[in-house]
Design a protein around this motif. Structure first.
Motif, PDB file in Angstrom:
ATOM      1  N   ALA A   1       0.832  -1.200   0.000  1.00 61.49           N
ATOM      2  CA  ALA A   1       0.000   0.000   0.000  1.00 61.49           C
ATOM      3  C   ALA A   1       0.870   1.255   0.000  1.00 61.49           C
ATOM      4  CB  ALA A   1      -0.915  -0.006   1.220  1.00 61.49           C
ATOM      5  N   GLY A   2       0.781   2.042  -1.071  1.00 63.58           N
ATOM      6  CA  GLY A   2       1.552   3.274  -1.166  1.00 63.58           C
ATOM      7  C   GLY A   2       3.019   3.082  -1.460  1.00 63.58           C
ATOM      8  N   ILE A   3       3.436   1.880  -1.883  1.00 64.94           N
ATOM      9  CA  ILE A   3       4.849   1.601  -2.169  1.00 64.94           C
ATOM     10  C   ILE A   3       4.950   0.951  -3.544  1.00 64.94           C
ATOM     11  CG2 ILE A   3       6.954   0.456  -1.392  1.00 64.94           C
ATOM     12  CD1 ILE A   3       5.711   0.287   1.384  1.00 64.94           C
ATOM     13  N   ALA A   4       5.696   1.565  -4.451  1.00 61.79           N
ATOM     14  CA  ALA A   4       5.844   1.031  -5.803  1.00 61.79           C
ATOM     15  C   ALA A   4       7.301   1.084  -6.233  1.00 61.79           C
ATOM     16  CB  ALA A   4       4.982   1.805  -6.792  1.00 61.79           C
ATOM     17  N   TRP A   5       7.729   0.026  -6.893  1.00 65.12           N
ATOM     18  CA  TRP A   5       9.038   0.003  -7.561  1.00 65.12           C
ATOM     19  C   TRP A   5       8.813   0.398  -9.010  1.00 65.12           C
ATOM     20  CZ3 TRP A   5      10.949  -4.752 -10.439  1.00 65.12           C
ATOM     21  CH2 TRP A   5      12.174  -4.476 -11.076  1.00 65.12           C
TER      22      TRP A   5
ATOM     23  N   ALA B   1      18.920   4.621 -18.059  1.00 62.98           N
ATOM     24  CA  ALA B   1      18.057   3.722 -17.302  1.00 62.98           C
ATOM     25  C   ALA B   1      17.951   4.240 -15.872  1.00 62.98           C
ATOM     26  CB  ALA B   1      18.595   2.296 -17.309  1.00 62.98           C
ATOM     27  N   VAL B   2      16.734   4.245 -15.336  1.00 67.42           N
ATOM     28  CA  VAL B   2      16.460   4.777 -14.002  1.00 67.42           C
ATOM     29  C   VAL B   2      15.562   3.786 -13.263  1.00 67.42           C
ATOM     30  CG1 VAL B   2      15.431   6.662 -12.683  1.00 67.42           C
ATOM     31  CG2 VAL B   2      16.626   7.152 -14.819  1.00 67.42           C
ATOM     32  N   THR B   3      15.836   3.585 -11.989  1.00 68.11           N
ATOM     33  CA  THR B   3      14.978   2.741 -11.164  1.00 68.11           C
ATOM     34  C   THR B   3      14.923   3.308  -9.755  1.00 68.11           C
ATOM     35  OG1 THR B   3      14.497   0.427 -10.531  1.00 68.11           O
ATOM     36  CG2 THR B   3      16.781   1.164 -10.370  1.00 68.11           C
ATOM     37  N   GLY B   4      13.913   2.926  -9.006  1.00 62.54           N
ATOM     38  CA  GLY B   4      13.814   3.422  -7.636  1.00 62.54           C
ATOM     39  C   GLY B   4      12.468   3.122  -7.020  1.00 62.54           C
ATOM     40  N   ILE B   5      12.256   3.703  -5.856  1.00 65.43           N
ATOM     41  CA  ILE B   5      11.041   3.464  -5.083  1.00 65.43           C
ATOM     42  C   ILE B   5      10.227   4.757  -4.986  1.00 65.43           C
ATOM     43  CG2 ILE B   5      10.123   2.764  -2.850  1.00 65.43           C
ATOM     44  CD1 ILE B   5      11.442   0.495  -4.329  1.00 65.43           C
ATOM     45  N   ALA B   6       8.925   4.628  -5.218  1.00 61.80           N
ATOM     46  CA  ALA B   6       8.001   5.750  -5.085  1.00 61.80           C
ATOM     47  C   ALA B   6       7.054   5.482  -3.935  1.00 61.80           C
ATOM     48  CB  ALA B   6       7.216   5.952  -6.375  1.00 61.80           C
ATOM     49  N   LEU B   7       7.027   6.383  -2.950  1.00 57.20           N
ATOM     50  CA  LEU B   7       6.148   6.255  -1.796  1.00 57.20           C
ATOM     51  C   LEU B   7       5.058   7.317  -1.860  1.00 57.20           C
ATOM     52  CD1 LEU B   7       8.824   5.934   1.046  1.00 57.20           C
ATOM     53  CD2 LEU B   7       7.862   4.098  -0.359  1.00 57.20           C
ATOM     54  N   THR B   8       3.852   6.941  -1.499  1.00 61.14           N
ATOM     55  CA  THR B   8       2.766   7.905  -1.303  1.00 61.14           C
ATOM     56  C   THR B   8       2.205   7.697   0.092  1.00 61.14           C
ATOM     57  OG1 THR B   8       1.155   6.387  -2.312  1.00 61.14           O
ATOM     58  CG2 THR B   8       2.168   8.033  -3.741  1.00 61.14           C
ATOM     59  N   PHE B   9       1.897   8.796   0.766  1.00 62.52           N
ATOM     60  CA  PHE B   9       1.428   8.699   2.151  1.00 62.52           C
ATOM     61  C   PHE B   9       0.438   9.804   2.457  1.00 62.52           C
ATOM     62  CE2 PHE B   9       5.752  10.381   1.792  1.00 62.52           C
ATOM     63  CZ  PHE B   9       5.609  11.666   2.236  1.00 62.52           C
TER      64      PHE B   9
END
Length: 355
Positions: free
Chosen positions: A321-325, A347-355
């Motif tokens: 919930a609220g966490i996406a790679w 190339a880019v990668t990472g973590i997207a958080l929503t709260f």
């Protein structure tokens, strides 16, 4: 335009006057997002950008409902890092059967209502993050005026149709930060009460509907800023797990420039096309963007007209919930008149958080 907005404000004020006592006082809650990215990029012109990039905002929101059912709320968006625009947006809204009225520093109706091609990666194509990884023009088929102190009114949705109108009365002095150099000195923060900017009038129209499992979204928008105009539109079609869409805009060379300023090199035409597929927690997208631009500014400081082609392959996977790679693989080719062309990939990668 002013008469329409003032009349709308008066109607809302009269409607709210009969319910001076709200059932509950407004209490702000905290939300927002945090994006942390790791990436590599190779380009023919310019130095390698930082391999670590981030974008964080803290949102304070609150709402109450008056005794007559009208909702009144506030939104303040704080940048999570030191910024020349530390408060991203701040506005109040009044929402009811008459529609929605927003007052404060916010995007225009033209910007908010414009659809774009689907893209799930962190770089994207339209109003994305290409310019933080390489030196390139950035495609954006929506308004380029940004957040301004303005009044915006949205009608209720009727049969799937909704319209919006915005007016900002002084774009040069709207709590903005001026980085222009004049007389060897750099400008500072402007107040909200004086200045010599130009009015910005914006309109938007959207339609959304569902036909036997096929969803359709269509948008059209226009904006007048100083001596020039911007107009465009977009469409999204959803079929099963697929979304197909795109957008287009045309910007006149004197958009955002008054009689004292010279026009840009030429008009700007840009568009994007893309498709995405979602399955359970995963989504993938492929998006193409093109710009024949005349304003010419890039993050690398180069100026002049040019052409940009860009492709982005995006991936998003929900971890919780609220966490996406999220990841992107991108390619671009920026041909600049009067300057060295630049092309590359990354190339880019990472973590997207929503709260």
């Amino acid at each position: 335009m002013k008469k329409i907005l003032f009349a709308s404000s008066a109607l809302v004020a009269v409607a709210a006057a009969g319910s001076a006592h709200a059932s509950e006082p407004i209490q702000l809650s905290v939300g927002g997002f945090m994006n942390q990215w790791v990436g590599v990029a190779d380009q023919d012109v310019g130095e390698r950008k930082n391999a670590f990039q981030s974008n964080t905002e803290i949102h304070f929101t609150g709402e109450t409902t008056l005794d007559n059912g009208i909702q009144v709320g506030a939104v303040v968006e704080l940048e999570g890092e030191t910024s020349s625009d530390q408060i991203d947006e701040q506005y109040l809204y009044i929402n009811g059967g008459f529609g929605r009225l927003e007052l404060g520093k916010n995007d225009s109706a033209a910007d908010s209502m414009q659809l774009a091609a689907p893209a799930v990666g962190p770089v994207g194509v339209n109003d994305g993050d290409l310019s933080i990884w390489v030196d390139s023009y950035l495609i954006d088929t929506s308004s380029r005026a940004g957040d301004q102190n303005r009044a915006t009114y949205y009608t209720p949705s009727i049969g799937g149709f909704r319209a919006g109108v915005s007016f900002a009365d002084d774009s040069g002095r709207n709590g903005s930060f001026d980085t222009d150099v004049s007389g060897s000195s750099i400008g500072g923060y402007h107040d909200d009460t004086a200045g010599d900017g130009d009015n910005i009038a914006s309109v938007g129209l959207e339609y959304s509907g569902d036909f036997n499992g096929v969803s359709l979204g269509v948008s059209a928008m226009g904006e007048n800023w100083a001596e020039g105009n911007l107009y465009g539109g977009g469409v999204n079609v959803g079929i099963a797990n697929f979304t197909i869409g795109g957008s287009y805009s045309h910007t006149e060379d004197d958009y955002g420039r008054n009689e004292r300023q010279s026009a840009r090199v030429s008009d700007t035409d840009q568009f994007d096309l893309g498709v995405s597929y979602a399955m359970d927690a995963a989504a993938v997208s492929l998006t193409y963007g093109y710009a024949d631009y005349g304003d010419g500014s890039t993050s690398g400081g180069r100026t002049g007209a040019g052409e940009l082609n860009q492709v982005d392959l995006g991936l998003s996977y929900t971890l919780g919930a609220g966490i996406a790679w999220r990841s992107s693989v991108f390619w671009f080719d920026n041909e600049v008149e009067g300057a060295e062309d630049n092309d590359g990939y990354g190339a880019v990668t990472g973590i997207a958080l929503t709260f």
